[in-house]
Structure formats: structure tokens, C-alpha cells
Design an enzyme around this catalytic site. Structure first.
Site, mmCIF file in Angstrom:
data_model
loop_
_atom_site.group_PDB
_atom_site.id
_atom_site.type_symbol
_atom_site.label_atom_id
_atom_site.label_comp_id
_atom_site.label_asym_id
_atom_site.label_seq_id
_atom_site.Cartn_x
_atom_site.Cartn_y
_atom_site.Cartn_z
ATOM 1 N N HIS A 8 40.342 54.749 32.799
ATOM 2 C CA HIS A 8 40.639 53.436 33.397
ATOM 3 C C HIS A 8 41.873 53.537 34.287
ATOM 4 O O HIS A 8 41.903 52.992 35.396
ATOM 5 C CB HIS A 8 40.917 52.391 32.298
ATOM 6 C CG HIS A 8 39.758 52.115 31.381
ATOM 7 N ND1 HIS A 8 39.836 52.241 30.020
ATOM 8 C CD2 HIS A 8 38.489 51.702 31.638
ATOM 9 C CE1 HIS A 8 38.671 51.922 29.466
ATOM 10 N NE2 HIS A 8 37.840 51.592 30.427
ATOM 11 N N LYS A 25 32.176 39.872 20.050
ATOM 12 C CA LYS A 25 32.348 41.325 20.010
ATOM 13 C C LYS A 25 33.502 41.688 19.081
ATOM 14 O O LYS A 25 34.591 41.117 19.193
ATOM 15 C CB LYS A 25 32.650 41.814 21.436
ATOM 16 C CG LYS A 25 32.070 43.163 21.760
ATOM 17 C CD LYS A 25 32.152 43.416 23.260
ATOM 18 C CE LYS A 25 32.112 44.890 23.565
ATOM 19 N NZ LYS A 25 32.158 45.152 25.011
ATOM 20 N N ARG A 51 31.127 56.632 35.892
ATOM 21 C CA ARG A 51 31.426 57.952 35.320
ATOM 22 C C ARG A 51 30.283 58.922 35.570
ATOM 23 O O ARG A 51 30.470 60.015 36.054
ATOM 24 C CB ARG A 51 31.672 57.831 33.813
ATOM 25 C CG ARG A 51 32.965 57.122 33.488
ATOM 26 C CD ARG A 51 33.015 56.709 32.050
ATOM 27 N NE ARG A 51 31.948 55.756 31.758
ATOM 28 C CZ ARG A 51 31.605 55.332 30.566
ATOM 29 N NH1 ARG A 51 32.224 55.804 29.510
ATOM 30 N NH2 ARG A 51 30.644 54.446 30.401
ATOM 31 N N SER A 54 35.584 54.469 25.430
ATOM 32 C CA SER A 54 36.453 53.886 24.409
ATOM 33 C C SER A 54 35.885 54.132 23.011
ATOM 34 O O SER A 54 36.625 54.425 22.073
ATOM 35 C CB SER A 54 36.638 52.397 24.679
ATOM 36 O OG SER A 54 37.291 52.229 25.916
HETATM 37 N N1 COA Z 1 36.868 55.963 32.501
HETATM 38 C C1 COA Z 1 36.537 56.109 31.221
HETATM 39 N N2 COA Z 1 35.758 55.241 30.557
HETATM 40 C C2 COA Z 1 35.326 54.174 31.213
HETATM 41 C C3 COA Z 1 35.641 53.960 32.560
HETATM 42 C C4 COA Z 1 36.455 54.907 33.207
HETATM 43 N N3 COA Z 1 36.812 54.789 34.474
HETATM 44 N N4 COA Z 1 35.044 52.827 32.948
HETATM 45 C C5 COA Z 1 34.386 52.354 31.882
HETATM 46 N N5 COA Z 1 34.564 53.162 30.845
HETATM 47 C C6 COA Z 1 33.948 53.008 29.512
HETATM 48 C C7 COA Z 1 34.702 52.126 28.598
HETATM 49 O O1 COA Z 1 35.638 52.849 27.875
HETATM 50 C C8 COA Z 1 33.593 51.558 27.726
HETATM 51 O O2 COA Z 1 33.277 52.465 26.701
HETATM 52 P P1 COA Z 1 32.520 51.966 25.378
HETATM 53 O O3 COA Z 1 31.191 51.448 25.793
HETATM 54 O O4 COA Z 1 32.450 53.195 24.580
HETATM 55 O O5 COA Z 1 33.387 50.919 24.760
HETATM 56 C C9 COA Z 1 32.402 51.493 28.681
HETATM 57 O O6 COA Z 1 32.695 52.391 29.704
HETATM 58 C C10 COA Z 1 32.205 50.147 29.313
HETATM 59 O O7 COA Z 1 33.447 49.523 29.368
HETATM 60 P P2 COA Z 1 34.038 48.547 30.454
HETATM 61 O O8 COA Z 1 34.052 49.117 31.804
HETATM 62 O O9 COA Z 1 35.323 48.104 29.873
HETATM 63 O O10 COA Z 1 33.010 47.462 30.533
HETATM 64 P P3 COA Z 1 32.628 46.502 29.427
HETATM 65 O O11 COA Z 1 31.161 46.698 29.255
HETATM 66 O O12 COA Z 1 33.477 46.567 28.239
HETATM 67 O O13 COA Z 1 33.000 45.156 30.171
HETATM 68 C C11 COA Z 1 32.608 43.320 31.654
HETATM 69 C C12 COA Z 1 32.144 44.666 31.123
HETATM 70 C C13 COA Z 1 33.691 42.689 30.835
HETATM 71 C C14 COA Z 1 33.108 43.533 33.048
HETATM 72 C C15 COA Z 1 31.334 42.447 31.656
HETATM 73 O O14 COA Z 1 30.770 42.418 30.374
HETATM 74 C C16 COA Z 1 31.586 41.045 32.141
HETATM 75 O O15 COA Z 1 31.670 40.808 33.318
HETATM 76 N N6 COA Z 1 31.706 40.086 31.197
HETATM 77 C C17 COA Z 1 31.976 38.701 31.515
HETATM 78 C C18 COA Z 1 30.736 37.848 31.323
HETATM 79 C C19 COA Z 1 29.868 37.877 32.539
HETATM 80 O O16 COA Z 1 30.260 37.517 33.634
HETATM 81 N N7 COA Z 1 28.637 38.301 32.323
HETATM 82 C C20 COA Z 1 27.667 38.408 33.362
HETATM 83 C C21 COA Z 1 27.785 39.709 34.091
HETATM 84 S S1 COA Z 1 26.502 39.888 35.284
#
Ligand code: COA
Length: 162
Positions: free
Chosen positions: A18, A42, A91, A129
Site C-alpha cells: 500500500h 466485516k 498486484r 493483508s
Molecule cells: N499491495 C499489497 N496488497 C494490496 C495492495 C497493494 N498495493 N492493494 C491491495 N492489497 C491487498 C490488501 O492487503 C487486501 O488483502 P486481503 O484481501 O488479504 O485483506 C486486498 O488486496 C484487498 O484490499 P483493499 O485494496 O484494501 O481493498 P478492499 O477490498 O479491502 O477495499 C474498497 C475495497 C473499500 C475500496 C471497496 O470495498 C469499496 O469501495 N467499499 C465501499 C462500498 C462501495 O462503494 N461499494 C461499491 C463498490 S463498486
């Protein structure tokens, strides 16, 4: 006109992957709002407050990075903060399908907000994560995967194993 970008995520916990995306995003955008997503359905290792505190420690003193939190629809939040851009890291190819779906849905709801993808640096492309939490829970060393502030808090969560 200054362009403010939004970098949303759960950050449970925040990793060097990140960090890599944010460090590169600040080279392109005038300001990056790092937004900790809160989803009451969650279960997370770190509370919303803990995740925000940690990000505050990591980015303290960096004028181009703001740490915030949000609930509800991402595009509504982006608009409320005047963010014209959403930044997401890719990724591996397996991230694409989920990100594509989310970007398309967001674009349908908010045509004025663009999603920008950055390839996560190869060194961090296998990080997630969940993987980091599992390693830490089983007593492994995650110091090469997360910033020192985060590593310290992870050790506090799993004291017997550390
Ligand atoms: N390097 C390493 N790991 C990464 C990364 C990077 N650059 N980018 C993402 N990841 C990993 C995270 O660690 C996480 O791992 P995990 O699944 O093991 O926990 C995974 O990728 C996804 O994480 P993240 O990028 O934080 O996304 P998320 O799925 O947790 O969050 C939101 C996504 C919050 C952006 C999305 O759910 C959202 O927009 N929510 C709001 C509600 C909404 O608008 N919904 C409609 C969307 S169309």
C-alpha cells in the site's frame, strides 16, 4: 486546479505494498486522501481507530497525504471530498476482475470520478493483508512486509507468538 486523489482500502493491516502505491501517487497527484473503509459487517484485526492511528503515524508530517475514514458508497465519499480520481493498486492479473467490476460500477454511478490503476511494485505483488495476519498469528516475522509502526502493533496483538 489541484487534483486530489482518493486511495481507499481496508488496510487491515497497512503494508509496504500500500505504501508503495501512495508514495508513487503523490508524485502524480497534488494530494492523496488515504481513506480507511469501515464496514460494520466485516471483522477486522485492527479497529477503524487503530488503522487510522497507524496510518497517521506512518504519514505524519507528509503534507500531501491526508488520512481519513469513510462508510457507505465510495463514489459518494469521493465526491464529498472533491476527489476526481480513485487510485487502486493491481498486484497480479487475478486482481483485475474484481477491480474491473468495481471501477465499472463506480463509473456508472459517478461518471465524473475516474479510477486510476497502478501496478504494485513486483517486490510486493504477493503481499496481502490476510497473508500477513496469518504469518503473524503463527509467530512469523512480518517486518519486511509492513512499516515498523505496523509491525510493532501486530506484535502487541500476538504477544505470545512474537
Ligand atoms: N499491495 C499489497 N496488497 C494490496 C495492495 C497493494 N498495493 N492493494 C491491495 N492489497 C491487498 C490488501 O492487503 C487486501 O488483502 P486481503 O484481501 O488479504 O485483506 C486486498 O488486496 C484487498 O484490499 P483493499 O485494496 O484494501 O481493498 P478492499 O477490498 O479491502 O477495499 C474498497 C475495497 C473499500 C475500496 C471497496 O470495498 C469499496 O469501495 N467499499 C465501499 C462500498 C462501495 O462503494 N461499494 C461499491 C463498490 S463498486
Amino acid at each position: 486546479m489541484a487534483i486530489r486523489a482518493l486511495y481507499p482500502g481496508s488496510f487491515d493491516p497497512f503494508t509496504y505494498g500500500h505504501l508503495n502505491i501512495i508514495e508513487r501517487a503523490v508524485q502524480v497527484f497534488d494530494e492523496v486522501v488515504v481513506a480507511v473503509a469501515f464496514n460494520s459487517r466485516k471483522t477486522t484485526l485492527f479497529t477503524r481507530e487503530e488503522r487510522m492511528d497507524l496510518l497517521g503515524e506512518v504519514f505524519g508530517g507528509q503534507p500531501k497525504v491526508r488520512v481519513e475514514t469513510f462508510e457507505g458508497l465510495l463514489v459518494n465519499y469521493a465526491r464529498s471530498k472533491g476527489c476526481k480520481a480513485i487510485v487502486r493498486g493491481l498486484r497480479t492479473i487475478s486482481d483485475f476482475e474484481y477491480e474491473f467490476q468495481m471501477a465499472q460500477a463506480n463509473k456508472t454511478m459517478a461518471p465524473d470520478v475516474e479510477t486510476f490503476f497502478m501496478m504494485t511494485d513486483q517486490r510486493f505483488s504477493y503481499f496481502s493483508s490476510s497473508l500477513i495476519k496469518e504469518i503473524a498469528m503463527l509467530g512469523g516475522d512480518v517486518d519486511k512486509m509492513v512499516p515498523p509502526q505496523v509491525a510493532k502493533r501486530i506484535r502487541q496483538k500476538f504477544p505470545a507468538r512474537a
